[in-house]
Write an enzyme that holds these catalytic residues in place. Structure first.
Site, PDB file in Angstrom:
ATOM      1  CB  SER A  62      -0.899   0.007   1.231  1.00 27.11           C
ATOM      2  OG  SER A  62      -0.121   0.321   2.365  1.00 27.11           O
ATOM      3  CE  LYS A  63       0.807   7.157  -2.567  1.00 31.99           C
ATOM      4  NZ  LYS A  63       1.519   6.756  -3.706  1.00 31.99           N
ATOM      5  NE  ARG A  64       0.403   0.601   5.922  1.00 29.47           N
ATOM      6  CZ  ARG A  64       1.014  -0.550   6.133  1.00 29.47           C
ATOM      7  NH1 ARG A  64       2.101  -0.599   6.875  1.00 29.47           N
ATOM      8  NH2 ARG A  64       0.558  -1.671   5.603  1.00 29.47           N
ATOM      9  N   GLY A  73       5.506   3.199   0.080  1.00 32.69           N
ATOM     10  CA  GLY A  73       6.178   4.061  -0.899  1.00 32.69           C
ATOM     11  C   GLY A  73       5.360   4.134  -2.168  1.00 32.69           C
TER      12      GLY A  73
END
Ligand code: GLU
Length: 496
Positions: free
Chosen positions: A258-260, A262
């Site tokens: 996920s976005k977490r 990167g």
């Protein structure tokens, strides 16, 4: 599905956001499968969620697909015999299909209000009923009566009539093997909502059947939808395609990517300077292997050799370092001319060092620079800092540490002056890397200087930094006048 049916596969993104790594990998597998089997690759835009789908996202997805080099044979912009390829343009087709199922007694109108459904669910809960889904209230309504209520304007949904005696639904998944679901738990699920829009499980099957899709390759988050979709195929009397549900992609911490973790969108990688072929190569390896050891798999090989039996059902872990390494390998394999045109020049323009319509140097200059940067570059934007010294004219910015360590040292003035004399003796038309290297080579011995220290001093004087590309080429690229001027300019930093 018989073996002789021509392969038709589709990638069906919902334009509710950008194209992400997981979607890109699904697209790559579908594309490669079609190419490897002489089949047809279809792009369909699943835009039935009007609140979250946008044209802008569709354009972003199409651009990302083009950048990835995944050409589609049917779909937006290219057309085809089975269109339209936007679900919002197919609403009549879904409506007709649902109506046909109602007429054939394979689906029925349901008038249960949301409140009624909620009450039924609570009651089932209190009874500790193992089945808490739709209680099939409207399944037994008289069809003619139901039709009248519809005509009178009463709100309704259309539900599938899952056959009473259907028993287990077994999915023969090409990746997961046989997966069994109990049809009893499937519910008479909704095909058409009261607002006149089809549900995903219905629209998808109507389209996949209509478009003669033979293999459905998609993320395994859809595995649980598949038995419902099989019910729809059976109701429509359409052949059931082969399913292949591919594993999730995890971040290094073992959690779903996920976005977490990167960058997750294809765009971000494109803008980060990744090579499209390298990126496709890396994503293909997330869950598929050619032979278990080959890492560099050119697009052509992928398009010839991709097969579902080499797809793993285990989750794949996204490994940035491996992607970067593969990217470096692809960059290193380019010819100097390609590296200059595809990597170097665009980066220099983006950084404002060059102007697009009027390059500062002849082509050969960029190719020479490409030849020395290529083996030193993992990611395209790195070429900017490595080239900057060539664009600073007589205002070279010196790296302080490099100066302190290599120039501001006893004896360095002698090195620079000797280098100056040796280089000044070379004419402009002989100013090539080989001649320049040759001219400098005997100096350390003549000066009784440490070779490494000698070159470090000249390097910092010419390039401002101790970590710069090879000497002869750097000097050739600077040109005679600038190279000599920089030596003189750096005398003041050196010591006698
Ligand atoms: N539009 C669906 C999605 O993006 C397609 C799923 C499928 O391939 O059936 O998840």
């Amino acid at each position: 599905m018989s073996n002789t049916t021509p392969v038709r596969v589709r990638f069906a993104p919902s334009p509710t956001g950008k194209l992400h790594i997981g979607g890109a990998r699904t697209a790559i597998y579908n594309w490669a499968f079609a190419r490897a089997h002489g089949g047809t690759f279809i792009l369909r835009i699943d835009d039935t969620d009007p609140t979250r789908s946008t044209d802008e996202n569709t354009q972003i997805i199409l651009r990302a697909m083009r950048w990835l080099g995944l050409d589609w044979d049917e779909g937006p912009e290219v057309g085809g015999d089975y269109g339209p390829y936007w679900q919002t343009e197919r609403l009549d087709i879904y409506r007709d299909a649902a109506q046909r199922l109602v007429d054939e007694g394979k689906a029925y109108y349901c008038f249960c209000t949301p409140q009624k459904l909620e009450e039924d669910r609570k009651a089932a809960q209190q009874r500790h009923d193992s089945f808490q889904g739709y209680q099939r209230t409207c399944r037994h309504l008289d069809p003619a009566q139901a039709r009248k209520r519809v005509e009178a304007g009463e709100p309704y949904t259309i539900r599938i009539k899952v056959p009473e005696e259907r028993g287990d639904v077994v999915i023969h998944d090409a990746v997961h093997g046989d997966v069994t679901f109990n049809a009893k738990e499937l519910d008479d699920f909704i095909l058409f909502r009261s607002d006149g829009t089809p549900t995903y499980n219905f629209a998808t099957v109507v389209d996949d059947a209509d478009m003669r899709i033979t293999h459905i390759i998609r993320g395994d988050d859809h595995l649980s939808n598949t038995p419902r979709q099989v019910m729809v195929y059976e109701a429509l009397g359409a052949p059931i395609p082969t399913f292949a549900h591919i594993s999730m992609i995890l971040g290094a911490d073992g959690k779903k990517l996920s976005k977490r973790h990167g960058a997750t969108s294809v765009e971000e990688y494109r803008d980060g300077g990744y090579d499209s072929d390298a990126f496709v190569n890396y994503l293909a390896l997330l869950g598929w292997a050619l032979d278990g050891q080959t890492t560099i798999i050119p697009r052509k090989v992928l398009a010839e050799q991709f097969s579902l039996d080499h797809v793993s059902k285990n989750p794949a872990t996204f490994d940035q370092a491996k992607l970067d390494w593969i990217n470096g390998e692809y960059l290193a394999a380019k010819t100097d001319a390609d590296f200059a045109r595809e990597v170097l020049i665009p980066q220099l323009i983006a950084a404002g060092l060059e102007k697009e319509d009027e390059l500062a140097h002849p082509q050969a200059w960029y190719e020479l620079l490409a030849s020395i940067l290529k083996p030193r570059t993992k990611l395209a934007p790195e070429v900017v800092e490595k080239s900057r010294f060539l664009y600073e004219g007589t205002n070279l910015s010196y790296d302080e540490k490099s100066v302190a360590k290599n120039l501001a040292k006893e004896g360095t003035l002698t090195y620079l002056q000797a280098a100056y004399n040796a280089l000044a003796a070379i004419d402009a038309h002989e100013w090539t890397a080989a001649t320049l290297d040759e001219a400098l080579a005997p100096l350390p011995e003549q000066l009784e200087a440490n070779k490494r220290k000698f070159y470090a001093a000249v390097r910092v004087a010419e390039c401002g930094n101790q970590v710069s590309p090879p000497m002869g080429e750097s000097l050739q690229l600077l040109g005679r006048d600038l190279a000599l001027t920089r030596l003189e300019q750096s005398y003041k930093l050196a010591q006698a």
